[in-house]
Design a protein around this motif. Structure first.
Motif, short mmCIF file in Angstrom:
data_model
loop_
_atom_site.label_atom_id
_atom_site.label_comp_id
_atom_site.label_asym_id
_atom_site.label_seq_id
_atom_site.Cartn_x
_atom_site.Cartn_y
_atom_site.Cartn_z
N VAL A 275 40.85 16.25 -15.57
CA VAL A 275 40.83 14.82 -15.32
C VAL A 275 42.22 14.24 -15.57
O VAL A 275 42.99 14.80 -16.35
CB VAL A 275 39.82 14.08 -16.23
CG1 VAL A 275 38.40 14.53 -15.93
CG2 VAL A 275 40.15 14.31 -17.71
N LEU B 146 29.69 14.29 -20.66
CA LEU B 146 29.41 15.67 -20.27
C LEU B 146 29.78 16.64 -21.39
O LEU B 146 29.07 17.62 -21.65
CB LEU B 146 30.16 16.04 -18.99
CG LEU B 146 29.80 15.25 -17.73
CD1 LEU B 146 30.62 15.75 -16.55
CD2 LEU B 146 28.30 15.37 -17.44
N THR C 260 29.93 19.15 -10.91
CA THR C 260 29.94 19.54 -12.32
C THR C 260 28.58 19.32 -12.97
O THR C 260 28.07 20.18 -13.69
CB THR C 260 31.03 18.76 -13.08
OG1 THR C 260 32.31 19.11 -12.53
CG2 THR C 260 31.02 19.10 -14.55
N GLU C 261 27.98 18.18 -12.71
CA GLU C 261 26.67 17.89 -13.28
C GLU C 261 25.63 18.91 -12.82
O GLU C 261 24.83 19.42 -13.62
CB GLU C 261 26.23 16.48 -12.89
CG GLU C 261 27.05 15.38 -13.55
CD GLU C 261 26.71 14.01 -13.02
OE1 GLU C 261 26.98 13.02 -13.73
OE2 GLU C 261 26.19 13.90 -11.88
N SER D 152 37.19 10.32 -19.87
CA SER D 152 36.36 9.86 -18.76
C SER D 152 35.10 10.70 -18.55
O SER D 152 34.22 10.30 -17.79
CB SER D 152 37.18 9.83 -17.47
OG SER D 152 37.76 11.09 -17.20
N VAL D 153 35.02 11.86 -19.22
CA VAL D 153 33.81 12.69 -19.09
C VAL D 153 33.29 13.10 -20.46
O VAL D 153 32.70 14.17 -20.64
CB VAL D 153 34.08 13.95 -18.22
CG1 VAL D 153 34.24 13.58 -16.76
CG2 VAL D 153 35.29 14.72 -18.72
N ASN E 2 35.88 13.73 -12.95
CA ASN E 2 35.42 12.45 -13.51
C ASN E 2 34.66 11.60 -12.50
O ASN E 2 33.95 10.66 -12.89
CB ASN E 2 36.60 11.65 -14.06
CG ASN E 2 37.66 11.40 -13.01
OD1 ASN E 2 38.28 12.36 -12.54
ND2 ASN E 2 37.89 10.15 -12.64
N SER E 3 34.80 11.90 -11.19
CA SER E 3 34.14 11.05 -10.20
C SER E 3 33.92 11.83 -8.91
O SER E 3 34.38 12.96 -8.76
CB SER E 3 34.98 9.80 -9.93
OG SER E 3 36.23 10.15 -9.36
N ARG F 180 32.54 15.22 -9.92
CA ARG F 180 31.56 14.84 -10.95
C ARG F 180 30.17 15.37 -10.60
O ARG F 180 29.49 15.96 -11.44
CB ARG F 180 31.53 13.32 -11.09
CG ARG F 180 30.41 12.77 -11.97
CD ARG F 180 30.72 12.90 -13.43
NE ARG F 180 29.59 12.48 -14.26
CZ ARG F 180 29.70 12.00 -15.49
NH1 ARG F 180 30.89 11.86 -16.04
NH2 ARG F 180 28.64 11.67 -16.18
#
Length: 297
Positions: free
Chosen positions: A52, A61, A38-39, A57-58, A30-31, A35
């Motif tokens: 998470v 995505l 993952t992106e 929180s995602v 999530n951060s 994050r």
């Protein structure tokens, strides 16, 4: 063939091991680095099974990448849940190429300033949590013939600053575990890399860093220097996107690099700390053996 995750999303299992398209299991997506990794991975076409602590929180995505992204709720301090989620991930996707232990947080304060509860929590998260994720994944990695484990640590896993004793304890501990485990699992074609980032411009310092309640006795101690750690007027040097790319690219290296140093500040702290420790050891070369048993004894 696709597999339902039980909440309306699908993840596409890999029928064969395709080195151009990997499947990753990443905690804390999530951060921070989780994050950003993952992106980047999803954008290039890899699959990610992420975890998470905060559901929802995602969601962005999930909506964007659907079939190639799966997210599950997990608090890594819950060992039974760790085993359940890791097993479910391997069962649903068939093969996971890379395990990334990313979930963690910071705790600053002198030894007297941190509470018993804070000590237990940070060790359970940063140390025991990563240990249990690794232990849960190893049988599956062995069965599939190999894989890679990436442990996100910090230069603080080899060097220390005042006012961060419990954070350092958790990171030095996980680095010892990973170094030893790397030797144990090398015959199974499982590589282990410890990532040593310096400061990065993520929200780690502001949302994932806990501060102990200050004691006035430490106002003039070096430990007090950490009290300004969350000052936004002093940004970190590291580009988190570039760091995430370096972590991802390290999987292409064979054998796996034992350590990945990210950031000029990380290199500077590590080089100074290791040089000092080596000098202290070498200075005792002639005296160390004085405690050995000799034939005359």
């Amino acid at each position: 063939m696709t597999v339902s995750d039980g909440v309306g999303h699908r993840i596409v299992p890999s029928k064969e091991h395709d080195v151009t398209q990997r499947t990753w299991f990443i905690t804390g997506v999530n951060s921070g680095f989780g994050r950003r990794m993952t992106e980047q991975l999803l954008e290039r076409g890899d699959r990610v099974f992420g975890t998470v602590r905060r559901p929802g929180s995602v969601d962005d995505l999930t909506a964007k990448y659907g079939d190639t992204f799966r997210v599950d709720h997990l608090d890594v301090t819950d060992t039974p849940a760790v085993k359940e989620v890791v097993t479910r991930a391997f069962t649903e996707v068939g093969r996971i190429d890379v395990i990334v232990n990313n979930a963690g947080y910071g705790l600053f304060g002198a030894a007297e300033e941190v509470t018993d509860e804070q000590i237990v929590r940070i060790l359970d998260t940063n140390l025991v949590g990563s240990i249990q994720v690794t232990r849960a994944a190893l049988p599956h990695l062995r069965a599939q013939g190999g894989g890679r484990i990436i442990q996100v640590s910090t230069y603080g896993g080899q060097a220390t600053n005042p006012g961060a004793c419990m954070y350092h304890a958790s990171k030095w501990g996980i680095e010892g575990f990973m170094e030893s485990t790397a030797k144990d699992v090398a015959p199974f074609n499982i590589g282990v890399t410890i990532v040593e980032p310096g400061g990065a411009r993520t929200e780690f310092r502001y949302s994932s860093l806990q501060m102990a309640t200050p004691m006035p006795e430490y106002d003039t101690s070096p430990a007090a220097m950490t009290r300004g750690a969350q000052d936004r007027s002093r940004p970190s040097l590291g580009d988190p996107g570039l760091m995430a790319t370096r972590i991802i690219d390290s999987v292409e290296q064979s054998p796996a690099p034992r350590r990945l140093v990210l950031g000029s500040d990380s290199y500077r702290f590590l080089q100074a700390a290791l040089s000092e420790r080596l000098a202290e050891v070498e200075a005792q070369r002639d005296t160390a053996g004085q405690s050995d048993i000799t034939e005359e004894d």
